[in-house]
Scaffold this motif. Structure first.
Motif, mmCIF file in Angstrom:
data_model
loop_
_atom_site.group_PDB
_atom_site.id
_atom_site.type_symbol
_atom_site.label_atom_id
_atom_site.label_comp_id
_atom_site.label_asym_id
_atom_site.label_seq_id
_atom_site.Cartn_x
_atom_site.Cartn_y
_atom_site.Cartn_z
ATOM 1 N N ALA A 1 -45.672 64.952 5.954
ATOM 2 C CA ALA A 1 -44.877 64.384 7.039
ATOM 3 C C ALA A 1 -45.703 64.317 8.311
ATOM 4 C CB ALA A 1 -43.629 65.221 7.267
ATOM 5 N N SER A 2 -45.472 63.286 9.089
ATOM 6 C CA SER A 2 -46.182 63.126 10.353
ATOM 7 C C SER A 2 -45.341 62.292 11.305
ATOM 8 C CB SER A 2 -47.537 62.460 10.125
ATOM 9 O OG SER A 2 -47.363 61.167 9.571
ATOM 10 N N GLY A 3 -45.770 62.260 12.575
ATOM 11 C CA GLY A 3 -45.121 61.394 13.549
ATOM 12 C C GLY A 3 -44.282 62.098 14.589
ATOM 13 N N GLY A 4 -44.136 63.402 14.479
ATOM 14 C CA GLY A 4 -43.353 64.123 15.462
ATOM 15 C C GLY A 4 -44.033 64.172 16.818
ATOM 16 N N GLY A 5 -43.292 64.619 17.810
ATOM 17 C CA GLY A 5 -43.859 64.722 19.141
ATOM 18 C C GLY A 5 -42.814 65.045 20.171
#
Length: 123
Positions: A5-9
């Motif tokens: 999972a990726s894309g958090g911020g």
């Protein structure tokens, strides 16, 4: 199967963010994939799910109309487009996969989990 999972911020209330979940090791042709989230001190909760075959989707009431789950079969990737974010959306977001077509909001039904990505929404 491995899920990444990726894309958090960190974003402000009202902003948008797109999370990605890339699968490797085996194609997701017969899997159902979902996003869950867990806020500090709270239980992990279902956010959205999508059947790999046919693309049927299911959303938690708290995100319905704001979040969109989609998938790219060729890329073995599932996305979560999050719009009109609210501070209460702040959580670690996890992608999960289960064998079979059933859309199930229970975390216990999922066989594979990504590592989680943190989404923080400031007011």
């Amino acid at each position: 199967v491995q899920l990444q999972a990726s894309g958090g911020g960190l974003v402000q209330a009202g902003d948008s963010l797109r999370l990605s979940c890339a699968a490797s090791g085996r194609t997701f042709s017969s899997y159902t994939t979902a996003w869950f989230r867990q806020a500090p001190g709270k239980e992990r909760e279902f956010v959205a799910g999508i059947r790999w075959s046919g693309g049927r989707t299911y959303y938690a009431d708290s995100v319905k109309g704001r979040f969109i789950i989609s998938r790219d079969n060729a890329e073995n990737t599932v996305y979560l487009q999050m719009n009109s974010l609210k501070p209460e959306d702040t959580a670690v977001y996890y992608c999960a996969g289960r064998i079979g077509p059933q859309l199930d909001p229970s975390a216990a039904s999922y066989d594979y989990w990504g590592q989680g990505t943190l989404v923080t929404v400031s007011s």
